[in-house]
Design an enzyme around this catalytic site. Sequence first.
Site, short mmCIF file in Angstrom:
data_model
loop_
_atom_site.label_atom_id
_atom_site.label_comp_id
_atom_site.label_asym_id
_atom_site.label_seq_id
_atom_site.Cartn_x
_atom_site.Cartn_y
_atom_site.Cartn_z
CE LYS A 4 -3.94 -0.11 0.18
NZ LYS A 4 -4.72 -0.09 -1.08
CG PHE A 5 4.88 3.45 1.85
CD1 PHE A 5 6.21 3.04 1.76
CD2 PHE A 5 4.62 4.82 1.80
CE1 PHE A 5 7.25 3.97 1.63
CE2 PHE A 5 5.64 5.75 1.66
CZ PHE A 5 6.97 5.32 1.57
CD1 TRP A 6 7.52 -0.29 0.48
CD2 TRP A 6 8.47 1.25 -0.82
NE1 TRP A 6 8.61 0.20 1.16
CE2 TRP A 6 9.22 1.16 0.38
CE3 TRP A 6 8.88 2.18 -1.78
CZ2 TRP A 6 10.34 1.93 0.64
CZ3 TRP A 6 10.01 2.96 -1.53
CH2 TRP A 6 10.72 2.82 -0.33
CG ASN A 137 22.07 1.73 6.63
OD1 ASN A 137 21.31 0.87 7.06
ND2 ASN A 137 23.35 1.50 6.35
CG PHE A 138 21.80 3.08 10.61
CD1 PHE A 138 22.67 3.93 9.93
CD2 PHE A 138 22.31 1.88 11.08
CE1 PHE A 138 24.00 3.59 9.73
CE2 PHE A 138 23.65 1.53 10.90
CZ PHE A 138 24.50 2.39 10.21
CG LEU A 139 13.28 2.02 8.60
CD1 LEU A 139 12.63 3.28 9.15
CD2 LEU A 139 12.64 1.60 7.28
CB VAL A 141 9.77 1.18 14.17
CG1 VAL A 141 8.58 1.22 15.12
CG2 VAL A 141 9.65 2.26 13.09
CB SER A 147 2.41 -4.00 12.93
OG SER A 147 3.40 -4.98 12.73
CE LYS A 148 1.82 0.83 18.27
NZ LYS A 148 0.41 0.56 18.58
CG LEU A 150 5.39 4.93 13.83
CD1 LEU A 150 6.11 4.59 15.13
CD2 LEU A 150 5.51 6.43 13.56
CB THR A 173 20.63 -2.97 1.25
OG1 THR A 173 21.02 -2.53 2.55
CG2 THR A 173 21.69 -2.63 0.23
CG LEU A 389 28.73 1.22 5.89
CD1 LEU A 389 29.14 2.46 6.64
CD2 LEU A 389 29.87 0.20 5.80
C1 NHW Z 1 15.05 11.07 -2.92
C2 NHW Z 1 15.34 10.48 -1.47
C3 NHW Z 1 14.46 9.17 -1.03
C4 NHW Z 1 14.89 8.63 0.37
C5 NHW Z 1 14.07 7.45 0.76
C6 NHW Z 1 14.42 6.20 -0.03
C7 NHW Z 1 13.65 4.94 0.47
C8 NHW Z 1 14.22 4.43 1.82
C9 NHW Z 1 13.42 3.20 2.30
C10 NHW Z 1 13.92 2.68 3.65
C11 NHW Z 1 15.26 1.95 3.53
C12 NHW Z 1 15.76 1.44 4.88
C13 NHW Z 1 17.08 0.71 4.68
C14 NHW Z 1 17.66 0.22 5.98
O1 NHW Z 1 17.50 0.82 7.03
C15 NHW Z 1 18.43 -1.14 5.96
S1 NHW Z 1 17.18 -2.49 6.08
C16 NHW Z 1 16.92 -2.54 7.85
C17 NHW Z 1 15.52 -2.09 8.21
N1 NHW Z 1 15.37 -2.14 9.66
C18 NHW Z 1 15.08 -3.26 10.34
O2 NHW Z 1 14.85 -4.32 9.77
C19 NHW Z 1 15.10 -3.14 11.85
C20 NHW Z 1 14.05 -4.01 12.52
N2 NHW Z 1 12.73 -3.73 11.98
C21 NHW Z 1 12.09 -2.55 12.23
O3 NHW Z 1 12.57 -1.66 12.91
C22 NHW Z 1 10.72 -2.37 11.58
O4 NHW Z 1 10.22 -3.64 11.25
C23 NHW Z 1 10.79 -1.50 10.29
C24 NHW Z 1 11.14 -0.06 10.70
C25 NHW Z 1 11.82 -2.03 9.32
C26 NHW Z 1 9.42 -1.52 9.61
O5 NHW Z 1 8.45 -1.06 10.54
P1 NHW Z 1 7.16 -1.98 10.87
O6 NHW Z 1 6.56 -1.48 12.15
O7 NHW Z 1 7.58 -3.41 10.78
O8 NHW Z 1 6.16 -1.73 9.62
P2 NHW Z 1 5.16 -0.48 9.46
O9 NHW Z 1 5.69 0.71 10.13
O10 NHW Z 1 3.80 -0.94 9.85
O11 NHW Z 1 5.23 -0.22 7.88
C27 NHW Z 1 4.99 -1.29 6.96
C28 NHW Z 1 5.48 -0.79 5.62
O12 NHW Z 1 6.91 -0.60 5.71
C29 NHW Z 1 7.53 -1.38 4.67
N3 NHW Z 1 8.84 -1.87 5.13
C30 NHW Z 1 9.08 -2.83 6.04
N4 NHW Z 1 10.41 -3.01 6.19
C31 NHW Z 1 11.03 -2.12 5.36
C32 NHW Z 1 12.39 -1.83 5.06
N5 NHW Z 1 13.41 -2.49 5.63
N6 NHW Z 1 12.66 -0.87 4.13
C33 NHW Z 1 11.65 -0.21 3.53
N7 NHW Z 1 10.33 -0.44 3.77
C34 NHW Z 1 10.02 -1.39 4.68
C35 NHW Z 1 6.58 -2.55 4.43
O13 NHW Z 1 6.82 -3.09 3.14
C36 NHW Z 1 5.24 -1.81 4.51
O14 NHW Z 1 5.00 -1.08 3.33
P3 NHW Z 1 4.00 -1.70 2.19
O15 NHW Z 1 2.64 -1.77 2.85
O16 NHW Z 1 4.09 -0.76 1.02
O17 NHW Z 1 4.58 -3.07 1.87
#
Ligand code: NHW
Length: 389
Positions: A4-6, A137-139, A141, A147-148, A150, A173, A389
């Site tokens: 829904k977001f992407w 990087n370093f996303l 929550v 799952s809110k 955010l 990545t 990284l």
């Molecule tokens: C021109 C400049 C542009 C700059 C921006 C570029 C883009 C940068 C993008 C970011 C790059 C980061 C790179 C990076 O840091 C390296 S990958 C590491 C990501 N972090 C973690 O895995 C840490 C543990 N997990 C969490 O903290 C949460 O699960 C996170 C925060 C991951 C999701 O929080 P949540 O509470 O579990 O989920 P909701 O808030 O309810 O949101 C659900 C929505 O988030 C989508 N989702 C889930 N994981 C994702 C991920 N890793 N990338 C992108 N999107 C991700 C998911 O597909 C869904 O969207 P959809 O419904 O469309 O499918």
Amino acid sequence: QRHKFWETQPVGQFKDLNDTSLPEGPIEPPTPISEVKQEPYNLPNLYEWVTCDINSEDTCAEVYNLLSNNYVEDDENMFRFNYSKEFLRWALHPPGYYKTWHIGVRVKSSKKLVAFITGIPARIRVRTDVVSMAEVNFLCVHKKLRSKRLAPVMIKEVTRRVHLENIWQAAYTAGVVLPTPITSCQYWHRSLNPKKLIDVGFSRLGPRMTMSRTLKLFKLPDQPATPGFRKMELRDVPAVTRLLRAYLMQFVVAPDLDELDVEHWVLPKDEVVDSYVVESPENHKITDFCSFYTLPSSILGHPTHSILKAAYSYYNVSTKTPLLQLMNDALIVAKHKGFDVFNALDLMHNESFLKELKFGPGDGKLHYYLYNYRIKHILRASELGLVLL
Ligand SMILES: CCCCCCCCCCCCCC(=O)CSCCNC(=O)CCNC(=O)[C@H](O)C(C)(C)COP(=O)(O)OP(=O)(O)OC[C@H]1O[C@@H](n2cnc3c(N)ncnc32)[C@H](O)[C@@H]1OP(=O)(O)O
Ligand SMILES: CCOC(=O)c1cnc2ccc(OC)cc2c1SCCC#N
């Protein structure tokens, strides 16, 4: 499945995958800075945005603790990345960084840091096109706030702040599949301390293998084999920059690094990044170099082991020393420094040494993404020259 977001974002969409009529390059044009949303996106009422100054010891400690307890875990919840504070300062303060791209979310009442996302500026070449991008990087929550929805707000806010600096593309990545990877890499692991990897349950004794046989299998010499192999120094930056720029030209996607970038990213920093050059004994030319970064992981719920010391292959260039020998020397110095495992992705020319140097394939994949930049065809891992990284 529905993203829904992407599906609202300027990224390659799964439905467009086979539409070769779509041109390679930016998906949306830049907008005038005056038309970029000037105020931050709305957060749920209890929360507020904060710009995190990683140079502040207190703020860096808060970011460290949030990530140490809530960042990425493997699928079996055996490990969680444990980026150190000095690593975070290194990763977030490259030449030209923007403090405003280090974004936190606090609980208004308690001021507790509960979410984080970062961008750093980078020049990334895609084929012949050098593009100013943000590396995101370093996303993270907090586990209690998952799952809110955010994450989409965090992503939109970092996008807004990047747009305010007139940058319209990003690279990132993820271990999860999102619309749409430009390539997917496999992790490979080389045991340096097999007993510990077996203790924690990552590795198992092979069939017909005793522990002593296993230790012997992974044993490494005490010293590197290559004559002239030594730690990189500041005086090597011009030569290493020339080597690295020439080497990276062969890949479809790679960073465009100048001497200041090389000095920041590749010069050795204790407990953060190690790099070695080969200085030819006869003419003192720098012919090769290798590097790896230090990223420990917490070992979750183990009675006796709490930290896994992991080295991650970074950038390696061989012009005279065979890559196999250069990487074996990297393994030797990593073992000597007390690392438990040496990890590498199968990008660049890494496939040429992985099996021979006794790396084993991991079960995790790392997917690479570009934001607002379409690539006509998914790349092979060997066409990728970018390590994030
Ligand atoms: C021109 C400049 C542009 C700059 C921006 C570029 C883009 C940068 C993008 C970011 C790059 C980061 C790179 C990076 O840091 C390296 S990958 C590491 C990501 N972090 C973690 O895995 C840490 C543990 N997990 C969490 O903290 C949460 O699960 C996170 C925060 C991951 C999701 O929080 P949540 O509470 O579990 O989920 P909701 O808030 O309810 O949101 C659900 C929505 O988030 C989508 N989702 C889930 N994981 C994702 C991920 N890793 N990338 C992108 N999107 C991700 C998911 O597909 C869904 O969207 P959809 O419904 O469309 O499918
Ligand atoms: C022993 C081999 O595995 C790892 O080094 C390791 C360590 N910590 C992690 C934390 C989170 C995590 O989440 C995907 C994976 C690991 C992994 S395997 C993938 C990284 C590499 N190489």
